[in-house]
Design an enzyme around this catalytic site. Structure first.
Site, PDB file in Angstrom:
ATOM      1  CG  HIS A 118      28.643  32.947  30.232  1.00 18.19           C
ATOM      2  ND1 HIS A 118      27.674  33.771  30.757  1.00 18.19           N
ATOM      3  CD2 HIS A 118      28.554  31.796  30.939  1.00 18.19           C
ATOM      4  CE1 HIS A 118      27.030  33.156  31.724  1.00 18.19           C
ATOM      5  NE2 HIS A 118      27.555  31.954  31.856  1.00 18.19           N
TER       6      HIS A 118
ATOM      7  CB  SER B  97      27.221  24.709  28.366  1.00 16.04           C
ATOM      8  OG  SER B  97      27.090  25.659  29.399  1.00 16.04           O
TER       9      SER B  97
ATOM     10  CE  LYS C 172      18.187  18.806  34.140  1.00 17.08           C
ATOM     11  NZ  LYS C 172      18.631  18.256  32.834  1.00 17.08           N
ATOM     12  CG  ASP C 173      21.696  24.368  38.227  1.00 17.79           C
ATOM     13  OD1 ASP C 173      22.065  23.240  37.838  1.00 17.79           O
ATOM     14  OD2 ASP C 173      22.072  25.424  37.694  1.00 17.79           O
TER      15      ASP C 173
ATOM     16  CD  GLU D 242      41.128  15.247  55.584  1.00 18.93           C
ATOM     17  OE1 GLU D 242      40.113  15.942  55.743  1.00 18.93           O
ATOM     18  OE2 GLU D 242      41.293  14.150  56.170  1.00 18.93           O
TER      19      GLU D 242
END
Length: 419
Positions: free
Chosen positions: A214, A218, A242-243, A286
């Site tokens: 922030h 972005s 959108k999220d 893994e």
């Protein structure tokens, strides 16, 4: 109270005047001005946060039923699966969400590499992201030990033994990690404690990561800074929608593994109780550790292999200073774009090599892929920053949309010609 928070609720006003938590949430999640051209690749940051919350909640529930003792750990996990109401679901969610967490974070980081999100002034934002990755890897490794199956025990033995390669202090570090002279009950106890603690450390670093985000806002697909209000829109409702859509798609894919192939991403040997006297035919970590495991095994010297493995992550910290190109986005870097996809394919190759025996063709490919991994960062990126001729940039992020991708400004093109 922030003037941006508009509410008629007297209780919220009273609380916010004394503790402006609602104003902070409003500024962070509602009014936060974001570039208006963000695409769905920017969903993966919020998806990572969603996965982290699910991991913490399910982990707390599992900890209530788990017994961190070598004589009872394996049976306590089986009890969770068989006797605890809904235990099988909680455990499978936790186990598979770990893999999906890494998938989301890897995509998030590759998106950052493609669009140059690590460049000035977002260097600390990128470095905090790498710290989160390291904490995730440590947490996942310790969590993989907890079921106390064959792969848990031998994976812990092999990985912790790597520290013995460190000159002078190596053996002491291994004994300290084990809490004794072999992987045993003290090891399991401290791994359980750290596995429970580290997710909350990750939350703290995530808060710092968002704070740094922030500070300058972005990045975006064009890779240039948003100019004023004409290039920005409020985070809510445009990006919350959108999220939400991204979370829905994510849950569909996750549910497919959860309900139809819950053990697909795991190893069957971990359903065998740990036995120090029986070594598995092929010890593998893994899947999300496989590229780094391949780098470790590709170098015949133990110490150099350990150094290379840790350097493969450590080099990400100095990436903003290795790539000196003035252009961020690969959209305007035609040569870098090809090298990016070559690097991506190289990482996939390293993952495949990591699951194969270290001999023959996989060993040769592993050494070539390891060499290219470091060449990409130490040779290719610095040279591209000097030699590549990027395409001219638009004046603003609005221009490609409003002009159909044309109308590039000559003033923006001149600095690129010098580069």
């Amino acid at each position: 109270m922030s003037e941006h928070l508009k509410t008629n609720n007297a209780l919220i006003k009273w609380i916010d005047h004394r503790l402006p938590v609602f104003s902070m949430m409003n500024e962070t999640l509602v009014d936060y001005p974001a570039p208006k051209n963000l695409n769905y690749w920017w969903n993966f940051g919020s998806l990572a946060g969603f996965a982290l919350v699910v991991m913490i909640v399910t982990g707390i529930v599992l900890a209530m039923q788990y017994t961190a003792h070598v004589d009872y750990a394996f049976n306590s996990v089986e009890r969770i699966m068989r006797d605890v109401n809904g235990g099988w679901l909680v455990r499978y969610i936790h186990m598979n969400m770990a893999s999906f967490f890494f998938i989301v974070v890897f995509i998030h980081m590759f998106r950052g590499l493609y669009y140059g999100s690590y460049k000035s002034p977002r260097e600390i934002l990128w470095m905090l992201g790498v710290v989160i990755l390291l904490l995730m890897m440590a947490t996942a490794f310790m969590g993989y030990v907890l079921p106390w199956g064959q792969m848990s025990f031998w994976g812990a033995t092999v990985i912790t033994n790597l520290f013995s390669a460190i000159p002078v202090f190596g053996e002491s570090i291994v004994v300290w990690l084990w809490g004794g002279f072999s992987v045993d009950n003290p090891t399991l106890n401290r791994f359980f404690a750290l596995h429970y603690l580290l997710p909350f450390v990750i939350v703290g670093v995530v808060v710092m990561h968002l704070w740094a985000l922030h500070r300058f806002g972005s990045n975006n697909p064009i890779g240039i800074e948003a100019n004023g209000h004409q290039d920005k829109i409020p985070f809510h409702p445009y990006y919350t929608v959108k999220d939400a859509f991204g979370v829905g798609v994510f849950l569909l894919a996750f549910s497919g593994f959860l309900f139809f192939a819950p053990n697909f991403l795991g190893h069957p040997d971990n359903y065998i109780p740990a036995n120090p006297l029986v070594t598995p035919a092929h010890i593998v970590p893994e899947w999300y550790f496989l590229p780094f495991y391949a780098i470790l095994r590709s170098i015949p010297d133990k110490l150099l292999g350990v150094v290379a493995m840790f350097a493969s992550i450590g080099i990400l910290f100095i990436l903003p200073w290795l790539d000196r190109s003035p252009v961020r986005s690969a959209k305007f870097r035609p040569v870098y774009k090809w090298f990016f996809w070559l690097f991506f394919a190289n990482c996939i190759l390293l993952g495949w090599v990591g699951q194969e025996a270290a001999e023959g063709l996989p060993l040769i490919l592993g050494r070539l892929a390891t060499a290219w991994y470091f060449i990409h960062f130490l040779v290719v990126l610095p040279l591209l920053g000097v030699m590549e001729r990027p395409k001219p940039l638009p004046v603003s992020i609005s221009e490609p949309v409003l002009s159909g991708g044309g109308g590039l400004a000559a003033a923006a093109a001149k600095p690129m010609e010098k580069a």
